[in-house]
Design a protein around this motif. Structure first.
Motif, PDB file in Angstrom:
ATOM      1  N   LYS A 151       7.229   5.427  -4.383  1.00  0.00           N
ATOM      2  CA  LYS A 151       6.860   5.449  -2.976  1.00  0.00           C
ATOM      3  C   LYS A 151       5.967   6.658  -2.703  1.00  0.00           C
ATOM      4  O   LYS A 151       6.305   7.795  -3.048  1.00  0.00           O
ATOM      5  N   LYS A 152       4.838   6.395  -2.105  1.00  0.00           N
ATOM      6  CA  LYS A 152       3.854   7.453  -1.863  1.00  0.00           C
ATOM      7  C   LYS A 152       4.404   8.479  -0.865  1.00  0.00           C
ATOM      8  O   LYS A 152       5.206   8.153   0.010  1.00  0.00           O
ATOM      9  N   THR A 153       3.928   9.699  -0.994  1.00  0.00           N
ATOM     10  CA  THR A 153       4.409  10.782  -0.149  1.00  0.00           C
ATOM     11  C   THR A 153       3.503  11.043   1.045  1.00  0.00           C
ATOM     12  O   THR A 153       3.817  11.878   1.900  1.00  0.00           O
ATOM     13  N   GLY A 154       2.386  10.364   1.122  1.00  0.00           N
ATOM     14  CA  GLY A 154       1.513  10.577   2.257  1.00  0.00           C
ATOM     15  C   GLY A 154       0.135   9.986   2.031  1.00  0.00           C
ATOM     16  O   GLY A 154      -0.117   9.376   1.013  1.00  0.00           O
TER      17      GLY A 154
ATOM     18  N   PRO B  39       0.797  -1.226   0.000  1.00  0.00           N
ATOM     19  CA  PRO B  39       0.000   0.000   0.000  1.00  0.00           C
ATOM     20  C   PRO B  39       0.829   1.275   0.000  1.00  0.00           C
ATOM     21  O   PRO B  39       0.286   2.363  -0.233  1.00  0.00           O
ATOM     22  N   ASP B  40       2.141   1.162   0.218  1.00  0.00           N
ATOM     23  CA  ASP B  40       2.985   2.349   0.253  1.00  0.00           C
ATOM     24  C   ASP B  40       3.547   2.728  -1.109  1.00  0.00           C
ATOM     25  O   ASP B  40       4.255   3.735  -1.230  1.00  0.00           O
ATOM     26  N   PHE B  41       3.230   1.924  -2.135  1.00  0.00           N
ATOM     27  CA  PHE B  41       3.788   2.168  -3.462  1.00  0.00           C
ATOM     28  C   PHE B  41       2.701   2.118  -4.533  1.00  0.00           C
ATOM     29  O   PHE B  41       1.753   1.334  -4.427  1.00  0.00           O
ATOM     30  N   ASP B  42       2.868   2.960  -5.545  1.00  0.00           N
ATOM     31  CA  ASP B  42       2.096   2.865  -6.787  1.00  0.00           C
ATOM     32  C   ASP B  42       2.992   2.205  -7.821  1.00  0.00           C
ATOM     33  O   ASP B  42       4.141   2.643  -8.017  1.00  0.00           O
ATOM     34  N   ALA B  43       2.504   1.167  -8.495  1.00  0.00           N
ATOM     35  CA  ALA B  43       3.369   0.381  -9.364  1.00  0.00           C
ATOM     36  C   ALA B  43       2.774   0.227 -10.762  1.00  0.00           C
ATOM     37  O   ALA B  43       1.555   0.254 -10.959  1.00  0.00           O
ATOM     38  N   TYR B  44       3.686   0.033 -11.723  1.00  0.00           N
ATOM     39  CA  TYR B  44       3.304  -0.141 -13.128  1.00  0.00           C
ATOM     40  C   TYR B  44       4.405  -0.931 -13.817  1.00  0.00           C
ATOM     41  O   TYR B  44       5.590  -0.810 -13.452  1.00  0.00           O
ATOM     42  N   ILE B  45       4.045  -1.739 -14.815  1.00  0.00           N
ATOM     43  CA  ILE B  45       5.035  -2.462 -15.622  1.00  0.00           C
ATOM     44  C   ILE B  45       5.012  -1.934 -17.047  1.00  0.00           C
ATOM     45  O   ILE B  45       3.976  -1.973 -17.716  1.00  0.00           O
TER      46      ILE B  45
END
Length: 229
Positions: A226-229, A208-214
């Motif tokens: 990595k999310k900022t908040g 949940p702390d990261f937004d990911a894409y391939i």
């Protein structure tokens, strides 16, 4: 759980994610990036059958690094400096790219190439196991880049994820593993590597702390912010 069942024929040994004609077209747009050093590095890759990321992914890495104003990059696996070339261009004269590789010859060749490119002063190259070298550092990084042996991918993710600054990136190469991640039956290069990549990808997309894409270019490049908040 994602359902990976599909109509993929079980006797296929690989899947090309992007049609080679499309990749060739995209590569043809990158003439402005052509330099004698890059041509020499790419020729060596062909000569040695060495798996560099190639020009399309290299430009992508540089663009990603510039997009987050990266000044510090840690590379888990650097070979002879091809990906480091692109990161070093992005971090600027005050930036730093920490490179790691187990082969002293690769360090020697990296120094040759990156000095010729005027980038060696931005490089901190260590010979040894990337994970051990990383644990001897203490600061956060703007980018952690993973291109080690594929069986070690989950371990590298677990090591790196808490050392990336908010807004920074985790990047991993070969996350489609020649399409094996989407196949029900496959022959692996090394037993267990496909399973390790599948675990690695699932861990990141489930964090949940990261937004990911391939990005499916070449063999798949995973980018997690990595999310900022």
């Amino acid at each position: 759980m994602t359902d990976r069942t599909s109509s993929t024929p079980s006797n296929r040994t690989s899947i090309v994610p992007v049609d080679p004609a499309i990749e060739n077209y995209m590569r043809g747009l990158l003439g402005r990036t052509d330099t004698p050093v890059l041509r020499e590095m790419e020729a060596l890759a062909v000569q040695r059958s060495f798996p560099i990321v190639g020009r399309l992914v290299g430009v992508f890495l540089e663009s990603l690094a510039r997009s987050v104003s990266a000044e510090s990059v840690f590379e888990f696996g650097s070979g002879y400096g091809y990906s480091a070339y692109w990161f070093a261009r992005a971090v600027g004269s005050e930036g730093r790219v920490v490179c790691t590789d187990g082969d002293p010859l690769n360090r020697f060749q990296a120094e040759h190439f990156l000095k010729a490119a005027g980038l060696w002063e931005r490089i901190d190259f260590h010979t040894g196991l990337a994970q051990d070298i990383f644990t001897r550092t203490h600061e956060p990084f703007d980018i952690c880049y993973n291109d080690v042996d594929k069986g070690d991918y989950p371990e590298v993710w677990r090591l790196a994820k808490d050392r990336i600054r908010p807004g920074g990136l985790y990047i991993a190469d070969n996350v489609l593993w020649h399409g094996r991640v989407a196949m029900d039956e496959y022959t692996d290069i090394v037993p267990g590597w496909t399973e390790a990549i599948l675990e690695h990808n699932a861990l990141i997309f489930g964090d949940p702390d990261f937004d990911a894409y391939i990005n499916p270019i070449r063999d798949g490049v995973l980018v997690a912010r990595k999310k900022t908040g």
